[in-house]
Design an enzyme around this catalytic site. Structure first.
Site, PDB file in Angstrom:
ATOM      1  N   LYS A  48       0.263   4.592   1.324  1.00 10.94           N
ATOM      2  CA  LYS A  48      -1.049   4.684   0.657  1.00 10.94           C
ATOM      3  C   LYS A  48      -1.484   6.125   0.342  1.00 10.94           C
ATOM      4  O   LYS A  48      -2.656   6.465   0.406  1.00 10.94           O
ATOM      5  CB  LYS A  48      -2.157   3.976   1.473  1.00 10.94           C
ATOM      6  N   THR A  51       2.363   7.058  -3.427  1.00  6.72           N
ATOM      7  CA  THR A  51       3.785   6.763  -3.611  1.00  6.72           C
ATOM      8  C   THR A  51       4.069   6.183  -4.993  1.00  6.72           C
ATOM      9  O   THR A  51       5.003   6.613  -5.678  1.00  6.72           O
ATOM     10  CB  THR A  51       4.235   5.712  -2.554  1.00  6.72           C
ATOM     11  N   TRP A  53       2.434   6.357  -7.750  1.00 10.14           N
ATOM     12  CA  TRP A  53       2.220   7.365  -8.801  1.00 10.14           C
ATOM     13  C   TRP A  53       3.389   8.351  -8.832  1.00 10.14           C
ATOM     14  O   TRP A  53       3.954   8.646  -9.895  1.00 10.14           O
ATOM     15  CB  TRP A  53       0.899   8.089  -8.530  1.00 10.14           C
ATOM     16  N   HIS A 107       9.274   5.903   3.412  1.00  7.23           N
ATOM     17  CA  HIS A 107       8.039   6.225   4.142  1.00  7.23           C
ATOM     18  C   HIS A 107       8.379   6.840   5.506  1.00  7.23           C
ATOM     19  O   HIS A 107       7.485   7.135   6.291  1.00  7.23           O
ATOM     20  CB  HIS A 107       7.207   4.964   4.388  1.00  7.23           C
ATOM     21  N   ARG A 131      -1.804  13.028   1.359  1.00  8.05           N
ATOM     22  CA  ARG A 131      -3.165  12.660   0.959  1.00  8.05           C
ATOM     23  C   ARG A 131      -4.103  12.836   2.146  1.00  8.05           C
ATOM     24  O   ARG A 131      -3.671  12.719   3.305  1.00  8.05           O
ATOM     25  CB  ARG A 131      -3.167  11.191   0.516  1.00  8.05           C
ATOM     26  N   SER A 139      -7.575   3.278   1.956  1.00  2.00           N
ATOM     27  CA  SER A 139      -6.675   2.624   1.010  1.00  2.00           C
ATOM     28  C   SER A 139      -5.812   1.593   1.746  1.00  2.00           C
ATOM     29  O   SER A 139      -5.609   0.475   1.274  1.00  2.00           O
ATOM     30  CB  SER A 139      -5.805   3.682   0.327  1.00  2.00           C
ATOM     31  N   TYR A 203      -1.934  14.802  -3.259  1.00  2.00           N
ATOM     32  CA  TYR A 203      -2.523  13.801  -4.156  1.00  2.00           C
ATOM     33  C   TYR A 203      -3.762  14.358  -4.849  1.00  2.00           C
ATOM     34  O   TYR A 203      -3.938  14.199  -6.058  1.00  2.00           O
ATOM     35  CB  TYR A 203      -2.867  12.556  -3.329  1.00  2.00           C
ATOM     36  N   ARG A 268      -5.646   0.617  -7.315  1.00  2.00           N
ATOM     37  CA  ARG A 268      -7.046   0.303  -7.002  1.00  2.00           C
ATOM     38  C   ARG A 268      -7.920   1.308  -7.726  1.00  2.00           C
ATOM     39  O   ARG A 268      -8.054   1.252  -8.937  1.00  2.00           O
ATOM     40  CB  ARG A 268      -7.251   0.302  -5.475  1.00  2.00           C
ATOM     41  N   GLY A 270      -7.820   5.037  -7.159  1.00  4.09           N
ATOM     42  CA  GLY A 270      -7.066   6.250  -7.465  1.00  4.09           C
ATOM     43  C   GLY A 270      -7.945   7.483  -7.593  1.00  4.09           C
ATOM     44  O   GLY A 270      -7.801   8.255  -8.535  1.00  4.09           O
TER      45      GLY A 270
HETATM   46  P1  A3P Z   1      -6.725   3.845  -3.572  1.00  7.40           P
HETATM   47  O1  A3P Z   1      -6.536   2.620  -2.739  1.00  7.40           O
HETATM   48  O2  A3P Z   1      -7.506   4.912  -2.872  1.00  7.40           O
HETATM   49  O3  A3P Z   1      -7.247   3.563  -4.930  1.00  7.40           O
HETATM   50  P2  A3P Z   1       0.657   4.094  -2.522  1.00  7.40           P
HETATM   51  O4  A3P Z   1       1.205   4.098  -3.910  1.00  7.40           O
HETATM   52  O5  A3P Z   1       1.270   5.129  -1.637  1.00  7.40           O
HETATM   53  O6  A3P Z   1       0.654   2.734  -1.943  1.00  7.40           O
HETATM   54  O7  A3P Z   1      -0.842   4.587  -2.633  1.00  7.40           O
HETATM   55  C1  A3P Z   1      -1.789   3.763  -3.243  1.00  7.40           C
HETATM   56  C2  A3P Z   1      -2.949   4.611  -3.721  1.00  7.40           C
HETATM   57  O8  A3P Z   1      -2.560   5.331  -4.899  1.00  7.40           O
HETATM   58  C3  A3P Z   1      -4.118   3.731  -4.126  1.00  7.40           C
HETATM   59  O9  A3P Z   1      -5.273   4.504  -3.813  1.00  7.40           O
HETATM   60  C4  A3P Z   1      -3.891   3.566  -5.612  1.00  7.40           C
HETATM   61  O10 A3P Z   1      -5.028   3.177  -6.316  1.00  7.40           O
HETATM   62  C5  A3P Z   1      -3.417   4.962  -5.977  1.00  7.40           C
HETATM   63  N1  A3P Z   1      -2.639   4.990  -7.235  1.00  7.40           N
HETATM   64  C6  A3P Z   1      -1.736   4.094  -7.681  1.00  7.40           C
HETATM   65  N2  A3P Z   1      -1.274   4.437  -8.884  1.00  7.40           N
HETATM   66  C7  A3P Z   1      -1.896   5.580  -9.232  1.00  7.40           C
HETATM   67  C8  A3P Z   1      -1.850   6.427 -10.386  1.00  7.40           C
HETATM   68  N3  A3P Z   1      -1.069   6.136 -11.419  1.00  7.40           N
HETATM   69  N4  A3P Z   1      -2.643   7.516 -10.409  1.00  7.40           N
HETATM   70  C9  A3P Z   1      -3.430   7.822  -9.356  1.00  7.40           C
HETATM   71  N5  A3P Z   1      -3.526   7.060  -8.237  1.00  7.40           N
HETATM   72  C10 A3P Z   1      -2.759   5.945  -8.171  1.00  7.40           C
END
Ligand code: A3P
Length: 309
Positions: A48, A51, A53, A107, A131, A139, A203, A268, A270
């Site tokens: 979270k 990853t 992104w 991870h 992050r 998250s 992040y 979600r 982001g």
């Molecule tokens: P939030 O829950 O705070 O919105 P992971 O990919 O490691 O599982 O992390 C998920 C987090 O990255 C979530 O944060 C998600 O919304 C955010 N995220 C996913 N895609 C993204 C993007 N393209 N740009 C920025 N944040 C992104």
């Protein structure tokens, strides 16, 4: 106990980190067996932390010659970013058959990645995304709730954690690959020792300056944007393709699943600082203090920019 109420249920501490117990033999096997190639790029993160992104950005950047970011049949338009990158779950044969350069993801904490990855003088490149722990926690809490709701096929699904319960576990380090701050520190220290081998991204910095961070990523992976590409705005196109808005609204990311989680759950808000909508200032101060105490003397701090850290 609290930590056995929801998946991954049985956490066990190993080498200072918590893991799902059934997962540990596979970690040990991969650590001993996996053979890194110098051209590999391993994308690493605490869950979270951005990853999805990072995976999208790395795919779009590394493969831009074959797949220009604006092409309508770009792999990211057909597959979720997690599906475009290989992990330990891919299996030895699949990994061995992949052409170079391979993009891999994990991870695992730095101390637990396959030995061949971190061997001094050999190994492969690692890109880590870190992050703020409060945002990673929130998250994770919201993601786990969605995951449980989706996995609830019987009449008695596990009751999701409240934020207070999740907070206690997180502060205690009791979550997959936790404590989060030790996870981050391991990679940060490696990036200080071997900056040519480990790129440490944040992040929050990526949100502030996505194009600058994509340039950094490209340079690190050995495929810096050329003068012509810069003039054509290719780095900006990569950022646009991988933006939250673009990825979230793709058909492939609205449907389909990843490890029993709907693809849409990975996208979600982001943003940075959403923790303040779910945690009290007292909770934040307590976690900040735990993290600060644990990191004292390390030279690393959350919130500082990559340049100043
Ligand atoms: P939030 O829950 O705070 O919105 P992971 O990919 O490691 O599982 O992390 C998920 C987090 O990255 C979530 O944060 C998600 O919304 C955010 N995220 C996913 N895609 C993204 C993007 N393209 N740009 C920025 N944040 C992104």
């Amino acid at each position: 106990p609290l930590e056995t109420r929801c998946p991954p249920y049985h956490l066990r501490q190993h080498g200072g980190f918590w893991f799902s117990e059934p997962f540990l033999p596979a970690v040990a096997a991969a650590r001993a067996r996996f053979e890194a190639r110098p051209s590999d790029v391993l994308l690493a993160s605490f869950p979270k932390s951005g990853t999805t992104w990072l995976k999208a950005l790395a795919i779009a950047t590394l493969h831009r010659a074959d797949h220009p970011p604006r092409s309508l049949d770009h792999p990211l338009r057909r597959r979720n970013p997690h599906d475009c990158v290989e992990t330990r779950d891919s299996g030895d044969d699949v990994l061995a058959a992949l052409p170079s350069p391979r993009l891999l993801a994990t991870h695992l904490p730095y101390t637990h990645v396959p030995k061949s990855v971190t061997t001094e003088g050999a190994g492969c490149k690692i890109v880590y995304v870190c992050r703020d722990p409060k945002d990673a926690l929130v998250s994770k809490w919201l993601f786990t709730k969605k995951r449980l709701a989706f996995a609830a096929v019987d009449d008695s699904p596990p009751k999701p954690y409240t934020i207070d319960e999740m907070f206690e576990l997180f502060c205690d380090g009791r979550c997959t690959c936790g404590p989060q701050w030790h996870h981050v520190l391991g990679y940060w220290e490696a990036s200080r020792r071997q900056p040519e081998k480990v790129l440490f991204l944040r992040y929050e910095e990526m949100l502030r300056d996505p194009v600058g961070n994509v340039r950094k990523l490209a340079e690190f992976m050995g495929c810096a944007f050329s003068v012509e590409e810069e003039a054509a705005g290719v780095a900006e196109e990569v950022v646009e393709l991988c933006s939250m808005d673009t990825l979230k609204n793709m058909e492939v990311n609205k449907n389909g699943t990843q490890n029993h989680v709907r693809n849409e759950a990975f996208f979600r808000k982001g943003v940075a600082g959403d923790w303040s909508n779910h945690m009290t200032p007292e909770m934040a101060a307590r976690l900040d203090k735990i993290v600060e105490d644990a990191l004292r003397g390390s030279g690393f701090a959350f919130g500082a920019t990559a340049e100043s850290a």
